[in-house]
Design a protein around this motif. Structure first.
Motif, PDB file in Angstrom:
ATOM      1  N   TYR A  64      -1.180  -1.003  -4.230  1.00 26.48           N
ATOM      2  CA  TYR A  64      -2.433  -0.319  -4.124  1.00 26.48           C
ATOM      3  C   TYR A  64      -2.216   0.893  -3.452  1.00 26.48           C
ATOM      4  O   TYR A  64      -1.285   1.263  -2.572  1.00 26.48           O
ATOM      5  CB  TYR A  64      -3.250  -1.084  -2.972  1.00 26.48           C
ATOM      6  CG  TYR A  64      -3.679  -2.647  -3.580  1.00 26.48           C
ATOM      7  CD1 TYR A  64      -4.830  -2.733  -4.356  1.00 26.48           C
ATOM      8  CD2 TYR A  64      -2.942  -3.457  -3.192  1.00 26.48           C
ATOM      9  CE1 TYR A  64      -4.843  -4.010  -4.784  1.00 26.48           C
ATOM     10  CE2 TYR A  64      -3.226  -4.616  -3.651  1.00 26.48           C
ATOM     11  CZ  TYR A  64      -4.109  -4.970  -4.342  1.00 26.48           C
ATOM     12  OH  TYR A  64      -4.489  -6.381  -4.865  1.00 26.48           O
ATOM     13  N   TYR A  65      -2.990   2.065  -4.113  1.00 25.63           N
ATOM     14  CA  TYR A  65      -2.811   3.566  -3.517  1.00 25.63           C
ATOM     15  C   TYR A  65      -3.852   3.816  -2.550  1.00 25.63           C
ATOM     16  O   TYR A  65      -4.829   3.287  -2.516  1.00 25.63           O
ATOM     17  CB  TYR A  65      -3.087   4.387  -4.891  1.00 25.63           C
ATOM     18  CG  TYR A  65      -3.234   5.875  -4.611  1.00 25.63           C
ATOM     19  CD1 TYR A  65      -1.928   6.473  -3.886  1.00 25.63           C
ATOM     20  CD2 TYR A  65      -4.320   6.555  -4.807  1.00 25.63           C
ATOM     21  CE1 TYR A  65      -2.017   7.845  -3.791  1.00 25.63           C
ATOM     22  CE2 TYR A  65      -4.050   7.899  -4.324  1.00 25.63           C
ATOM     23  CZ  TYR A  65      -3.017   8.618  -3.694  1.00 25.63           C
ATOM     24  OH  TYR A  65      -3.036   9.972  -3.594  1.00 25.63           O
ATOM     25  N   ARG A  82      -8.712   1.326   3.376  1.00 27.54           N
ATOM     26  CA  ARG A  82      -8.219   0.750   1.748  1.00 27.54           C
ATOM     27  C   ARG A  82      -7.564  -0.870   2.340  1.00 27.54           C
ATOM     28  O   ARG A  82      -7.682  -1.721   1.351  1.00 27.54           O
ATOM     29  CB  ARG A  82      -6.914   1.471   1.476  1.00 27.54           C
ATOM     30  CG  ARG A  82      -6.523   1.149   0.114  1.00 27.54           C
ATOM     31  CD  ARG A  82      -7.701   1.510  -0.818  1.00 27.54           C
ATOM     32  NE  ARG A  82      -6.949   1.464  -2.239  1.00 27.54           N
ATOM     33  CZ  ARG A  82      -7.435   0.299  -3.061  1.00 27.54           C
ATOM     34  NH1 ARG A  82      -8.431  -0.268  -2.394  1.00 27.54           N
ATOM     35  NH2 ARG A  82      -7.143   0.086  -3.975  1.00 27.54           N
ATOM     36  N   GLU A 118      -0.636   2.653  -8.718  1.00 26.16           N
ATOM     37  CA  GLU A 118      -1.514   1.748  -8.450  1.00 26.16           C
ATOM     38  C   GLU A 118      -1.640   0.565  -9.631  1.00 26.16           C
ATOM     39  O   GLU A 118      -1.910   0.855 -10.677  1.00 26.16           O
ATOM     40  CB  GLU A 118      -3.018   2.094  -8.084  1.00 26.16           C
ATOM     41  CG  GLU A 118      -3.865   0.795  -7.435  1.00 26.16           C
ATOM     42  CD  GLU A 118      -5.099   1.297  -6.934  1.00 26.16           C
ATOM     43  OE1 GLU A 118      -4.769   1.405  -5.782  1.00 26.16           O
ATOM     44  OE2 GLU A 118      -6.139   1.334  -7.461  1.00 26.16           O
ATOM     45  N   ASP A 119      -1.387  -0.602  -9.098  1.00 26.25           N
ATOM     46  CA  ASP A 119      -1.394  -1.871 -10.094  1.00 26.25           C
ATOM     47  C   ASP A 119      -1.882  -3.112  -9.371  1.00 26.25           C
ATOM     48  O   ASP A 119      -0.985  -3.872  -9.059  1.00 26.25           O
ATOM     49  CB  ASP A 119       0.000  -2.115 -10.865  1.00 26.25           C
ATOM     50  CG  ASP A 119       0.001  -3.229 -11.944  1.00 26.25           C
ATOM     51  OD1 ASP A 119      -0.764  -3.715 -12.135  1.00 26.25           O
ATOM     52  OD2 ASP A 119       1.332  -3.359 -12.390  1.00 26.25           O
ATOM     53  N   PRO A 120      -3.099  -3.294  -9.269  1.00 25.04           N
ATOM     54  CA  PRO A 120      -3.685  -4.298  -8.501  1.00 25.04           C
ATOM     55  C   PRO A 120      -3.092  -6.045  -8.779  1.00 25.04           C
ATOM     56  O   PRO A 120      -3.074  -6.745  -8.170  1.00 25.04           O
ATOM     57  CB  PRO A 120      -5.145  -4.387  -8.450  1.00 25.04           C
ATOM     58  CG  PRO A 120      -5.456  -2.967  -8.730  1.00 25.04           C
ATOM     59  CD  PRO A 120      -4.262  -2.483  -9.601  1.00 25.04           C
ATOM     60  N   PHE A 122       0.848  -1.082  -0.109  1.00 28.93           N
ATOM     61  CA  PHE A 122       0.040   0.129  -0.167  1.00 28.93           C
ATOM     62  C   PHE A 122       0.717   1.333   0.203  1.00 28.93           C
ATOM     63  O   PHE A 122       1.610   1.363   1.001  1.00 28.93           O
ATOM     64  CB  PHE A 122      -1.215   0.006   1.199  1.00 28.93           C
ATOM     65  CG  PHE A 122      -1.834  -1.147   1.347  1.00 28.93           C
ATOM     66  CD1 PHE A 122      -2.954  -1.221   0.548  1.00 28.93           C
ATOM     67  CD2 PHE A 122      -1.562  -2.314   1.826  1.00 28.93           C
ATOM     68  CE1 PHE A 122      -3.893  -2.183   0.749  1.00 28.93           C
ATOM     69  CE2 PHE A 122      -2.289  -3.498   2.113  1.00 28.93           C
ATOM     70  CZ  PHE A 122      -3.557  -3.235   1.493  1.00 28.93           C
ATOM     71  N   ARG A 168      -0.884   7.980  -7.502  1.00 31.22           N
ATOM     72  CA  ARG A 168      -2.159   7.282  -7.745  1.00 31.22           C
ATOM     73  C   ARG A 168      -1.868   6.475  -8.855  1.00 31.22           C
ATOM     74  O   ARG A 168      -2.658   5.404  -9.306  1.00 31.22           O
ATOM     75  CB  ARG A 168      -3.290   7.980  -7.879  1.00 31.22           C
ATOM     76  CG  ARG A 168      -3.604   8.997  -8.996  1.00 31.22           C
ATOM     77  CD  ARG A 168      -4.807   9.834  -9.166  1.00 31.22           C
ATOM     78  NE  ARG A 168      -4.808  10.896  -7.928  1.00 31.22           N
ATOM     79  CZ  ARG A 168      -5.716  10.936  -6.881  1.00 31.22           C
ATOM     80  NH1 ARG A 168      -6.593  10.134  -6.999  1.00 31.22           N
ATOM     81  NH2 ARG A 168      -5.569  12.010  -6.141  1.00 31.22           N
TER      82      ARG A 168
END
Length: 257
Positions: free
Chosen positions: A172-173, A251, A165-167, A121, A162
């Protein structure tokens, strides 16, 4: 759910969670501890924090193995007049340690070497007021309502983070900048000083336009009753820590079920 190990990486915001003396005991617990209490599972926390740390200070570091990681860095990069500069998204993939974004990319790769699939995160730095260090008034910095000397605003960090972010790769952002509610105006309620033999509580819109002279103050300018989102213009008060914790916990719970 089994207990999980959280590796919390960060600067003084994270450091003070284990070093409340650094706050002069103005808070009872840091945002990490507050976040733990909001999670639906038990956690053991490993703090990897440097007081005053910038992203470049973590390059070359080996990180411990954990079940999930958080990174809250960037405000000291901004306060250091962009040294290193923020950089661009491409620097993250290139791990260009000459930029903040590149340093984050380097850190993620090192985390992946010990925890290939653990969620990471990445949180954005929050706005702050005029910071005045309790133990040395000469240590102070301007508020984030203005750009630093190379024209970068604090909000620029979150706007770029932001895009990291690359799930699909477990990144995660955490939008702490926009969602936690810190602003230069609500960092503290006032600055207290003596004027013509009288105690005066000066609002932000006045003292933020002045040049701070540490020699003018015998007592700390932000007494307990001046606290709002921070206790010293920068670091989270109990109120600010609760706001950060809610954003982090929300989050984390969205990702780890």
């Amino acid at each position: 759910m089994n207990k999980k190990t959280w590796v919390a990486i960060g600067d003084s915001f994270t450091y003070i969670d284990e070093h409340l003396d650094e706050t002069n005991y103005r808070i009872q617990e840091g945002y990490v501890t507050k976040t733990q209490k909001l999670l639906p599972f038990d956690t053991d926390v490993i703090h990897v924090a440097i007081n005053g740390g910038k992203t470049i200070h973590f390059v070359g570091m080996d990180f411990p193995k954990g079940d999930f990681y958080s990174i809250l860095l960037g405000i000291n990069d901004w306060n250091s007049c962009g040294n290193p500069p923020l950089g661009k998204v491409e620097d993250f993939k290139d791990e260009d340690s000459r930029t903040t974004i590149g340093c984050l990319g380097w850190m993620v790769r090192k985390i992946r070497s010990v925890a290939p699939t653990a969620p990471i995160f990445i949180a954005s730095p929050v706005e702050h007021g005029w910071f005045i260090y309790q133990f040395d008034y000469r240590n102070n910095t301007q508020d984030t309502g203005k750009p630093n000397s190379i024209g970068t605003y604090c909000r620029d960090y979150g706007n770029l983070y932001r895009h990291l972010e690359d799930p699909s790769n477990g990144i995660y952002y955490v939008n702490t900048h926009d969602e936690a509610g810190f602003t230069p105006e609500n960092a503290v309620k006032f600055l207290r000083r003596q004027e013509n033999g009288k105690t005066v509580d000066v609002p932000f819109e006045v003292f933020s336009k002045e040049i701070f002279d540490p020699n003018r103050y015998r007592a700390y300018p932000y007494p307990k009753e001046a606290e709002d989102m921070t206790y010293d213009g920068l670091h989270p008060s109990e109120k600010g820590g609760e706001a950060l914790a809610k954003v982090f916990a929300k989050r984390i719970k969205e990702v780890i079920r």
